[in-house]
Design a protein around this motif. Structure first.
Motif, PDB file in Angstrom:
ATOM      1  N   SER A  81      -5.297  -1.042  -1.073  1.00  0.00           N
ATOM      2  CA  SER A  81      -4.123  -1.906  -0.940  1.00  0.00           C
ATOM      3  C   SER A  81      -4.055  -2.890  -2.093  1.00  0.00           C
ATOM      4  CB  SER A  81      -4.147  -2.652   0.403  1.00  0.00           C
ATOM      5  OG  SER A  81      -5.327  -3.434   0.526  1.00  0.00           O
ATOM      6  N   PHE A  82      -2.883  -3.484  -2.248  1.00  0.00           N
ATOM      7  CA  PHE A  82      -2.608  -4.459  -3.298  1.00  0.00           C
ATOM      8  C   PHE A  82      -1.928  -5.657  -2.642  1.00  0.00           C
ATOM      9  CE2 PHE A  82      -1.799  -0.071  -4.309  1.00  0.00           C
ATOM     10  CZ  PHE A  82      -2.565   0.193  -5.442  1.00  0.00           C
ATOM     11  N   GLY A  83      -2.046  -6.830  -3.239  1.00  0.00           N
ATOM     12  CA  GLY A  83      -1.378  -7.967  -2.624  1.00  0.00           C
ATOM     13  C   GLY A  83      -1.443  -9.234  -3.441  1.00  0.00           C
ATOM     14  N   GLY A  84      -0.886 -10.287  -2.854  1.00  0.00           N
ATOM     15  CA  GLY A  84      -0.885 -11.590  -3.513  1.00  0.00           C
ATOM     16  C   GLY A  84      -0.739 -12.692  -2.486  1.00  0.00           C
ATOM     17  N   CYS A  85      -1.196 -13.900  -2.859  1.00  0.00           N
ATOM     18  CA  CYS A  85      -1.172 -15.048  -1.955  1.00  0.00           C
ATOM     19  C   CYS A  85      -0.752 -16.306  -2.698  1.00  0.00           C
ATOM     20  CB  CYS A  85      -2.551 -15.295  -1.345  1.00  0.00           C
ATOM     21  SG  CYS A  85      -3.229 -13.942  -0.384  1.00  0.00           S
ATOM     22  N   ARG A  86      -0.122 -17.198  -1.948  1.00  0.00           N
ATOM     23  CA  ARG A  86       0.123 -18.564  -2.429  1.00  0.00           C
ATOM     24  C   ARG A  86      -1.018 -19.433  -1.911  1.00  0.00           C
ATOM     25  NH1 ARG A  86       4.430 -22.624  -3.194  1.00  0.00           N
ATOM     26  NH2 ARG A  86       6.043 -21.010  -3.141  1.00  0.00           N
ATOM     27  N   LEU A  87      -1.593 -20.248  -2.792  1.00  0.00           N
ATOM     28  CA  LEU A  87      -2.664 -21.151  -2.391  1.00  0.00           C
ATOM     29  C   LEU A  87      -2.088 -22.499  -1.973  1.00  0.00           C
ATOM     30  CD1 LEU A  87      -5.235 -20.334  -5.214  1.00  0.00           C
ATOM     31  CD2 LEU A  87      -4.965 -19.253  -2.981  1.00  0.00           C
ATOM     32  N   ALA A 147      -5.272   4.908  -6.878  1.00  0.00           N
ATOM     33  CA  ALA A 147      -4.982   3.479  -6.703  1.00  0.00           C
ATOM     34  C   ALA A 147      -5.491   2.669  -7.889  1.00  0.00           C
ATOM     35  CB  ALA A 147      -5.614   2.981  -5.403  1.00  0.00           C
ATOM     36  N   SER A 148      -6.636   3.067  -8.427  1.00  0.00           N
ATOM     37  CA  SER A 148      -7.171   2.359  -9.596  1.00  0.00           C
ATOM     38  C   SER A 148      -6.232   2.494 -10.790  1.00  0.00           C
ATOM     39  CB  SER A 148      -8.559   2.913  -9.948  1.00  0.00           C
ATOM     40  OG  SER A 148      -9.475   2.684  -8.899  1.00  0.00           O
ATOM     41  N   MET A 149      -5.618   3.681 -10.949  1.00  0.00           N
ATOM     42  CA  MET A 149      -4.660   3.873 -12.039  1.00  0.00           C
ATOM     43  C   MET A 149      -3.371   3.113 -11.774  1.00  0.00           C
ATOM     44  SD  MET A 149      -5.007   7.848 -13.263  1.00  0.00           S
ATOM     45  CE  MET A 149      -4.320   8.491 -11.726  1.00  0.00           C
ATOM     46  N   PHE A 150      -2.999   2.964 -10.503  1.00  0.00           N
ATOM     47  CA  PHE A 150      -1.750   2.296 -10.148  1.00  0.00           C
ATOM     48  C   PHE A 150      -1.852   0.777 -10.164  1.00  0.00           C
ATOM     49  CE2 PHE A 150      -0.360   6.085  -7.260  1.00  0.00           C
ATOM     50  CZ  PHE A 150      -0.159   6.856  -8.397  1.00  0.00           C
ATOM     51  N   LYS A 151      -3.075   0.272 -10.156  1.00  0.00           N
ATOM     52  CA  LYS A 151      -3.285  -1.165  -9.928  1.00  0.00           C
ATOM     53  C   LYS A 151      -2.436  -2.047 -10.834  1.00  0.00           C
ATOM     54  CE  LYS A 151      -6.706  -3.562 -11.585  1.00  0.00           C
ATOM     55  NZ  LYS A 151      -8.011  -4.211 -11.867  1.00  0.00           N
ATOM     56  N   ASN A 152      -2.530  -1.849 -12.154  1.00  0.00           N
ATOM     57  CA  ASN A 152      -1.797  -2.732 -13.065  1.00  0.00           C
ATOM     58  C   ASN A 152      -0.295  -2.654 -12.836  1.00  0.00           C
ATOM     59  OD1 ASN A 152      -4.148  -3.603 -14.260  1.00  0.00           O
ATOM     60  ND2 ASN A 152      -4.066  -2.146 -15.948  1.00  0.00           N
ATOM     61  N   GLY A 153       0.202  -1.450 -12.579  1.00  0.00           N
ATOM     62  CA  GLY A 153       1.641  -1.297 -12.352  1.00  0.00           C
ATOM     63  C   GLY A 153       2.117  -2.052 -11.130  1.00  0.00           C
ATOM     64  N   GLY A 189       0.825  -1.199   0.000  1.00  0.00           N
ATOM     65  CA  GLY A 189       0.000   0.000   0.000  1.00  0.00           C
ATOM     66  C   GLY A 189       0.857   1.246   0.000  1.00  0.00           C
ATOM     67  N   TYR A 190       0.236   2.381   0.199  1.00  0.00           N
ATOM     68  CA  TYR A 190       0.955   3.649   0.172  1.00  0.00           C
ATOM     69  C   TYR A 190       1.956   3.744   1.327  1.00  0.00           C
ATOM     70  CZ  TYR A 190      -2.305   5.330  -3.362  1.00  0.00           C
ATOM     71  OH  TYR A 190      -3.028   5.494  -4.513  1.00  0.00           O
ATOM     72  N   ASP A 191       3.124   4.295   0.999  1.00  0.00           N
ATOM     73  CA  ASP A 191       4.191   4.462   1.987  1.00  0.00           C
ATOM     74  C   ASP A 191       3.965   5.765   2.748  1.00  0.00           C
ATOM     75  OD1 ASP A 191       6.484   4.314   3.462  1.00  0.00           O
ATOM     76  OD2 ASP A 191       7.855   4.757   1.804  1.00  0.00           O
ATOM     77  N   GLY A 192       3.390   5.653   3.936  1.00  0.00           N
ATOM     78  CA  GLY A 192       3.124   6.838   4.733  1.00  0.00           C
ATOM     79  C   GLY A 192       2.133   7.768   4.053  1.00  0.00           C
ATOM     80  N   ASN A 193       2.522   9.049   3.945  1.00  0.00           N
ATOM     81  CA  ASN A 193       1.663  10.045   3.314  1.00  0.00           C
ATOM     82  C   ASN A 193       1.962  10.217   1.829  1.00  0.00           C
ATOM     83  OD1 ASN A 193       0.324  10.667   5.756  1.00  0.00           O
ATOM     84  ND2 ASN A 193       1.983  12.081   6.372  1.00  0.00           N
ATOM     85  N   SER A 194       2.808   9.364   1.281  1.00  0.00           N
ATOM     86  CA  SER A 194       3.150   9.482  -0.139  1.00  0.00           C
ATOM     87  C   SER A 194       1.934   9.183  -1.013  1.00  0.00           C
ATOM     88  CB  SER A 194       4.285   8.521  -0.490  1.00  0.00           C
ATOM     89  OG  SER A 194       4.537   8.542  -1.887  1.00  0.00           O
ATOM     90  N   LYS A 195       1.850   9.902  -2.124  1.00  0.00           N
ATOM     91  CA  LYS A 195       0.757   9.676  -3.067  1.00  0.00           C
ATOM     92  C   LYS A 195       1.167   8.751  -4.208  1.00  0.00           C
ATOM     93  CE  LYS A 195      -1.379  14.175  -2.198  1.00  0.00           C
ATOM     94  NZ  LYS A 195      -1.828  15.464  -2.800  1.00  0.00           N
ATOM     95  N   THR A 196       2.458   8.390  -4.282  1.00  0.00           N
ATOM     96  CA  THR A 196       2.937   7.569  -5.399  1.00  0.00           C
ATOM     97  C   THR A 196       3.764   6.362  -4.976  1.00  0.00           C
ATOM     98  OG1 THR A 196       4.889   9.000  -5.621  1.00  0.00           O
ATOM     99  CG2 THR A 196       2.956   9.528  -6.988  1.00  0.00           C
ATOM    100  N   ASP A 197       4.363   6.392  -3.799  1.00  0.00           N
ATOM    101  CA  ASP A 197       5.243   5.307  -3.372  1.00  0.00           C
ATOM    102  C   ASP A 197       4.423   4.157  -2.786  1.00  0.00           C
ATOM    103  OD1 ASP A 197       7.274   6.932  -4.153  1.00  0.00           O
ATOM    104  OD2 ASP A 197       7.983   7.417  -2.125  1.00  0.00           O
ATOM    105  N   ILE A 198       4.706   2.946  -3.267  1.00  0.00           N
ATOM    106  CA  ILE A 198       4.023   1.740  -2.784  1.00  0.00           C
ATOM    107  C   ILE A 198       5.044   0.853  -2.085  1.00  0.00           C
ATOM    108  CG2 ILE A 198       2.674  -0.293  -3.413  1.00  0.00           C
ATOM    109  CD1 ILE A 198       1.194   2.347  -3.825  1.00  0.00           C
ATOM    110  N   THR A 199       4.742   0.462  -0.862  1.00  0.00           N
ATOM    111  CA  THR A 199       5.635  -0.377  -0.072  1.00  0.00           C
ATOM    112  C   THR A 199       4.857  -1.547   0.521  1.00  0.00           C
ATOM    113  OG1 THR A 199       7.319  -0.353   1.674  1.00  0.00           O
ATOM    114  CG2 THR A 199       5.282   0.886   2.085  1.00  0.00           C
ATOM    115  N   ILE A 200       5.554  -2.404   1.253  1.00  0.00           N
ATOM    116  CA  ILE A 200       4.891  -3.527   1.923  1.00  0.00           C
ATOM    117  C   ILE A 200       4.310  -3.051   3.253  1.00  0.00           C
ATOM    118  CG2 ILE A 200       5.286  -5.712   3.127  1.00  0.00           C
ATOM    119  CD1 ILE A 200       5.078  -6.064   0.165  1.00  0.00           C
TER     120      ILE A 200
END
Length: 209
Positions: free
Chosen positions: A82-88, A111-117, A50-61
């Motif tokens: 938020s964005f994420g992934g899982c192992r099944l 976030a919708s624009m960032f999703k694919n990236g 998700g977003y890194d603190g108050n950043s509008k562009t940085d994505i971190t864990i």
């Protein structure tokens, strides 16, 4: 080194020229995802970014851990995208994009624009799922068309088997109608004469004393 995601957006103000969405995916996202994909790394099988603190562009864990879909859905952040992934349990991988209730409208749009990236950073995923709080792996029934369902955890399908039609079926032969009897003019004349003769004989017998 940070990763600038390659998602392109078309800006109508530039006459249709495409530009980058501008999301900045920090290296820790790819590093953490590699842990999920590592068969020997048993203590990490999901990540949430998700977003890194108050950043509008940085994505971190934001968080990561083990326990599959159930543990991941329980750790979804509130009030933010938020964005994420899982192992099944089958060893397959899925990604997701989640927008919590109360997420600011502007953040939701970015976030919708960032999703694919961001999701492109999570390499090896079979598909994107609709993550929800309280979800477990058994809930992952995905449509595969024709009304059938497939469980992404096993790849099984409840689609009914198709019944093949015979190739080049022979057309049904129409039943033949009986042909009408045709009597010729000669046969009709002979028959008439015979009937007249029989009638004449009957009359002779009747008047003989």
């Amino acid at each position: 080194m940070t990763m600038i995601a390659g998602t392109l957006q078309t800006d109508p103000r530039s006459g249709g020229v495409k530009k980058s969405s501008g999301v900045n995916v920090l290296p820790i996202v790819a590093e953490s995802w590699n842990e999920v994909r590592d068969d020997k790394k048993l203590d990490v099988d999901w990540v949430i970014a998700g977003y890194d603190g108050n950043s509008k562009t940085d994505i971190t864990i934001l968080c990561k851990g083990s326990g599959g879909i159930g543990a991941c859905s329980a750790a979804l952040p509130e009030g933010t995208a938020s964005f994420g992934g899982c192992r099944l349990s089958s060893g397959r991988f899925v990604s997701f994009f989640y927008v919590a209730d109360g997420t600011p409208i502007m953040q939701k749009g970015r976030a919708s624009m960032f999703k694919n990236g961001v999701l492109n950073t999570l390499e090896g995923c079979d598909m994107e799922i609709e993550m929800k709080p309280g979800m477990v792996e058994a809930d992952l029934l995905l449509s595969v068309g024709d009304g059938g369902n497939a469980d992404v955890s096993t790849g099984s399908s409840d689609k009914p088997p198709s019944i093949g039609k015979p190739t080049n079926p022979k057309p049904a032969q129409p039943k033949s109608k009986p042909k009408p009897a045709i009597i010729s003019q000669d046969e009709s004349t002979e028959t008439s004469k015979a009937n007249t003769s029989d009638a004449s004989n009957n009359i002779d017998v009747g008047v003989e004393s």
